[in-house]
Design an enzyme around this catalytic site. Structure first.
Site, PDB file in Angstrom:
ATOM      1  N   ASP A  72       9.167  80.622 -11.773  1.00 21.43           N
ATOM      2  CA  ASP A  72      10.181  79.745 -11.189  1.00 21.43           C
ATOM      3  C   ASP A  72      10.355  80.028  -9.700  1.00 21.43           C
ATOM      4  O   ASP A  72      10.268  81.176  -9.264  1.00 21.43           O
ATOM      5  CB  ASP A  72      11.510  79.954 -11.928  1.00 21.43           C
ATOM      6  CG  ASP A  72      12.492  78.834 -11.659  1.00 21.43           C
ATOM      7  OD1 ASP A  72      12.068  77.753 -11.206  1.00 21.43           O
ATOM      8  OD2 ASP A  72      13.697  79.042 -11.907  1.00 21.43           O
ATOM      9  N   ASN A 121       9.642  68.979 -17.906  1.00 19.50           N
ATOM     10  CA  ASN A 121       9.230  68.733 -16.524  1.00 19.50           C
ATOM     11  C   ASN A 121       8.794  67.299 -16.263  1.00 19.50           C
ATOM     12  O   ASN A 121       8.680  66.878 -15.105  1.00 19.50           O
ATOM     13  CB  ASN A 121       8.103  69.688 -16.112  1.00 19.50           C
ATOM     14  CG  ASN A 121       8.589  71.097 -15.845  1.00 19.50           C
ATOM     15  OD1 ASN A 121       7.824  72.058 -15.928  1.00 19.50           O
ATOM     16  ND2 ASN A 121       9.877  71.258 -15.532  1.00 19.50           N
TER      17      ASN A 121
END
Length: 253
Positions: free
Chosen positions: A22, A70
């Site tokens: 991330d 996503n």
């Protein structure tokens, strides 16, 4: 253990490490660059992490590249991520094969383009007989999807009279999850400062150690990876037992 070297005793090393990578977008913003630049920088970090993991003797490395959630990102960013995935597959698989690394993609691949699916299949077939570290890339993956798929496969066996419902166990469900062929997950690392696992390896992380760092993924270097391994080595893994039981067990080894 020194953070300046990858020369560490094998018994200090987790067998299976997973990483939630991330911070690419935030890294790019801080650099005054586009999000695409952040993702490209993140690819370089993946390469160095794979190299370090292989040197340490880690048996399996699983990275979260693209979650099932996503797809909600801007269409342009998703398109770039798919192109980047294709490029990395084409360029990196030969390097992985050279070092004896077995490559696999876990997740629901049906949503990817036919060309990307073919590239994934080709990469997996090229490295399928390699006996070194296993690199698993989670793409269009979700932990809930993984458990649901395992349950569906067991249900089909019951419906086909291949299995009795009463014979379903944790072990049989585990055998139908995406990473059933790998050692149990020991360590889950998340970069970027958030304290959640974002639907990643929900089943597999039941007894994993968690390591969270504020470092953004493109800045996660070898030294920081070794620091995570250091922290793992200092944890007392009890698996439901008391600390005293673990101490006695270790003393008897």
């Amino acid at each position: 253990m020194s953070n300046s070297s990858t020369d560490m005793p094998s018994n200090n090393i987790p067998q299976h490490v997973a990483v939630i990578m991330d911070g690419n977008g935030r890294w790019a913003k801080l650099q005054g660059k586009t999000r695409v630049s952040g993702h490209k920088a993140g690819v370089e970090t993946v390469r160095s992490t794979v190299t370090t993991a292989r040197k340490l003797g880690i048996k399996a490395l699983t990275v979260f590249a693209f979650s099932s959630e996503n797809w909600r990102r801007p269409e342009k960013e998703v398109s770039v991520l798919m192109d980047l995935f294709m490029f990395v597959l084409t360029r990196e698989v030969k390097r992985l094969h050279k070092h004896g690394i077995r490559f696999q993609v876990i997740g629901d691949l049906s949503r990817f383009s036919t060309k990307l699916q073919k590239n994934i299949h080709a990469a997996q077939q090229l490295t399928i007989n390699n006996e070194g570290m296993v690199l698993s890339v989670a793409a269009n993956y979700g932990g809930r999807w993984d458990i649901t798929e395992a349950a569906r496969k067991l249900a089909e066996k019951v419906a086909n009279d291949e299995l009795a419902a009463s014979d379903i166990t944790e072990e049989s469900l585990n055998e139908h999850t995406s990473l059933a062929n790998l050692p149990e997950l020991d360590l889950l690392i998340r970069t970027g400062g958030d304290f959640r696992i974002s639907n990643f390896l929900l089943w597999q992380a039941a007894y994993a150690e968690f390591y969270f760092t504020d470092t953004l993924w493109p800045d996660f270097n070898e030294q920081q990876f070794l620091q995570a391994i250091d922290v793992f080595d200092q944890r007392e893994r009890r698996f439901g037992q008391t600390g005293e039981q673990v101490t006695v067990k270790n003393d008897n080894l």
